[in-house]
Design a protein around this motif. Structure first.
Motif, PDB file in Angstrom:
ATOM      1  N   SER A   1     -11.553  -2.922  -9.502  1.00  0.00           N
ATOM      2  CA  SER A   1     -12.166  -3.794 -10.507  1.00  0.00           C
ATOM      3  C   SER A   1     -11.194  -4.205 -11.617  1.00  0.00           C
ATOM      4  CB  SER A   1     -13.385  -3.105 -11.127  1.00  0.00           C
ATOM      5  OG  SER A   1     -12.972  -1.909 -11.764  1.00  0.00           O
ATOM      6  N   THR A   2     -10.034  -3.528 -11.715  1.00  0.00           N
ATOM      7  CA  THR A   2      -9.022  -3.909 -12.718  1.00  0.00           C
ATOM      8  C   THR A   2      -7.887  -4.722 -12.095  1.00  0.00           C
ATOM      9  OG1 THR A   2      -7.719  -1.878 -12.463  1.00  0.00           O
ATOM     10  CG2 THR A   2      -9.520  -1.847 -14.097  1.00  0.00           C
ATOM     11  N   ASP A   3      -8.085  -5.206 -10.871  1.00  0.00           N
ATOM     12  CA  ASP A   3      -7.098  -6.005 -10.124  1.00  0.00           C
ATOM     13  C   ASP A   3      -5.856  -5.208  -9.733  1.00  0.00           C
ATOM     14  OD1 ASP A   3      -8.654  -8.427 -10.286  1.00  0.00           O
ATOM     15  OD2 ASP A   3      -8.047  -8.540 -12.393  1.00  0.00           O
ATOM     16  N   THR A   4      -5.982  -3.879  -9.679  1.00  0.00           N
ATOM     17  CA  THR A   4      -4.896  -3.008  -9.239  1.00  0.00           C
ATOM     18  C   THR A   4      -5.003  -2.834  -7.724  1.00  0.00           C
ATOM     19  OG1 THR A   4      -4.966  -1.819 -11.331  1.00  0.00           O
ATOM     20  CG2 THR A   4      -3.859  -0.711  -9.498  1.00  0.00           C
ATOM     21  N   PRO A   5      -3.907  -3.047  -6.981  1.00  0.00           N
ATOM     22  CA  PRO A   5      -3.975  -2.855  -5.530  1.00  0.00           C
ATOM     23  C   PRO A   5      -4.442  -1.445  -5.161  1.00  0.00           C
ATOM     24  CG  PRO A   5      -1.965  -4.010  -6.121  1.00  0.00           C
ATOM     25  CD  PRO A   5      -2.597  -3.545  -7.412  1.00  0.00           C
ATOM     26  N   LEU A   6      -5.309  -1.344  -4.152  1.00  0.00           N
ATOM     27  CA  LEU A   6      -5.794  -0.037  -3.699  1.00  0.00           C
ATOM     28  C   LEU A   6      -4.664   0.796  -3.108  1.00  0.00           C
ATOM     29  CD1 LEU A   6      -9.243  -1.024  -2.114  1.00  0.00           C
ATOM     30  CD2 LEU A   6      -8.763  -0.141  -4.415  1.00  0.00           C
ATOM     31  N   SER A   7      -3.731   0.137  -2.423  1.00  0.00           N
ATOM     32  CA  SER A   7      -2.512   0.806  -1.947  1.00  0.00           C
ATOM     33  C   SER A   7      -1.365   0.315  -2.821  1.00  0.00           C
ATOM     34  CB  SER A   7      -2.225   0.438  -0.484  1.00  0.00           C
ATOM     35  OG  SER A   7      -3.261   0.908   0.336  1.00  0.00           O
ATOM     36  N   PRO A   8      -0.709   1.224  -3.568  1.00  0.00           N
ATOM     37  CA  PRO A   8       0.337   0.801  -4.500  1.00  0.00           C
ATOM     38  C   PRO A   8       1.456   0.000  -3.824  1.00  0.00           C
ATOM     39  CG  PRO A   8      -0.217   3.110  -4.851  1.00  0.00           C
ATOM     40  CD  PRO A   8      -0.929   2.668  -3.594  1.00  0.00           C
ATOM     41  N   ILE A   9       1.882  -1.062  -4.501  1.00  0.00           N
ATOM     42  CA  ILE A   9       3.007  -1.887  -4.035  1.00  0.00           C
ATOM     43  C   ILE A   9       4.181  -1.562  -4.948  1.00  0.00           C
ATOM     44  CG2 ILE A   9       3.840  -4.230  -3.597  1.00  0.00           C
ATOM     45  CD1 ILE A   9       0.801  -5.025  -3.435  1.00  0.00           C
ATOM     46  N   LYS A  10       5.029  -0.639  -4.476  1.00  0.00           N
ATOM     47  CA  LYS A  10       6.135  -0.133  -5.291  1.00  0.00           C
ATOM     48  C   LYS A  10       7.231  -1.173  -5.463  1.00  0.00           C
ATOM     49  CE  LYS A  10       5.228   4.671  -4.311  1.00  0.00           C
ATOM     50  NZ  LYS A  10       5.689   5.918  -3.747  1.00  0.00           N
ATOM     51  N   LEU A  11       7.879  -1.096  -6.617  1.00  0.00           N
ATOM     52  CA  LEU A  11       8.956  -2.020  -6.966  1.00  0.00           C
ATOM     53  C   LEU A  11      10.321  -1.365  -6.765  1.00  0.00           C
ATOM     54  CD1 LEU A  11       7.535  -3.271 -10.383  1.00  0.00           C
ATOM     55  CD2 LEU A  11       7.475  -4.499  -8.214  1.00  0.00           C
ATOM     56  N   ASP A  12      11.260  -2.144  -6.258  1.00  0.00           N
ATOM     57  CA  ASP A  12      12.682  -1.789  -6.234  1.00  0.00           C
ATOM     58  C   ASP A  12      13.369  -3.033  -6.781  1.00  0.00           C
ATOM     59  OD1 ASP A  12      15.311  -1.139  -5.758  1.00  0.00           O
ATOM     60  OD2 ASP A  12      15.079  -0.822  -3.603  1.00  0.00           O
TER      61      ASP A  12
END
Length: 193
Positions: A163-174
């Motif tokens: 509901s906060t627009d956060t992906p359910l599976s984290p999309i990690k940054l590099d």
């Protein structure tokens, strides 16, 4: 034999070191969904320098795309909380430029509702709306433009979120900065102007 030796001496003395081709810093975001490359604008020098500094310090490499909204933006870095950007390493004065707008693929700096429109050094977003997000012009600083990987951004904003627009599976940054020559950039589809 002497004329040949003279010719070789002449050639060696006038063939100095090779001229090194100029390189340009390019933002790189690697995710498990693919790679995104973007041009960093000289016209926004403080935001460009901030991005390069934090990327070289591996600042974002433990963080994620924490807010993704289809037909709007993919946003990453420090979380945007009701309290604002308390965890940002610093804030930057806005660098609004009339020629640099929120078009599809624009890379901008996040901020909270502070009246000075200061950018959070820790957060960036990529405009995914194909029509652009011109309501953000002169309110948020755009400091880059994606030239490779918008298909990745399109895939990122299409993931399932809470509901906060956060992906359910984290999309990690590099996040990195690549120093590329104009010929290398041309092979990737970008023409240095």
């Amino acid at each position: 034999m002497a004329p040949l030796l003279l010719l070789l001496t002449y050639l060696v003395s006038f063939s100095g070191p090779p001229i090194k081709e100029k390189t340009y810093p390019v933002g790189q975001i690697k995710t498990n969904m693919g790679e995104i490359l973007f041009w960093l604008y000289d016209e926004t020098p403080n935001h460009k320098a901030s991005f390069i500094k934090l990327a070289n310090q591996n600042y974002w490499d433990t963080l994620t795309f924490n807010r993704v909204i289809n037909n709007f933006v993919a946003q990453g870095g420090c979380p945007d909380t009701p309290a604002g950007f308390a965890d940002s390493p610093y804030l930057l004065k806005p660098e609004f430029r009339p020629a640099i707008r929120h078009i599809y693929g624009a890379v901008g700096a996040g901020r909270d509702n502070n009246p000075e429109k200061l950018s959070a050094g820790c957060q960036f977003y990529i405009v995914q709306n194909k029509k652009g997000e011109h309501r953000l012009d002169d309110k948020f600083t755009v400091f880059g433009q994606v030239f490779k990987g918008m298909d990745v951004v399109d895939a990122i904003v299409a993931v399932k979120t809470d509901s906060t627009d956060t992906p359910l599976s984290p999309i990690k940054l590099d996040v990195n900065v690549l120093n590329l020559t104009s010929s290398q950039l041309k092979k990737l589809g970008y023409e240095v102007k």
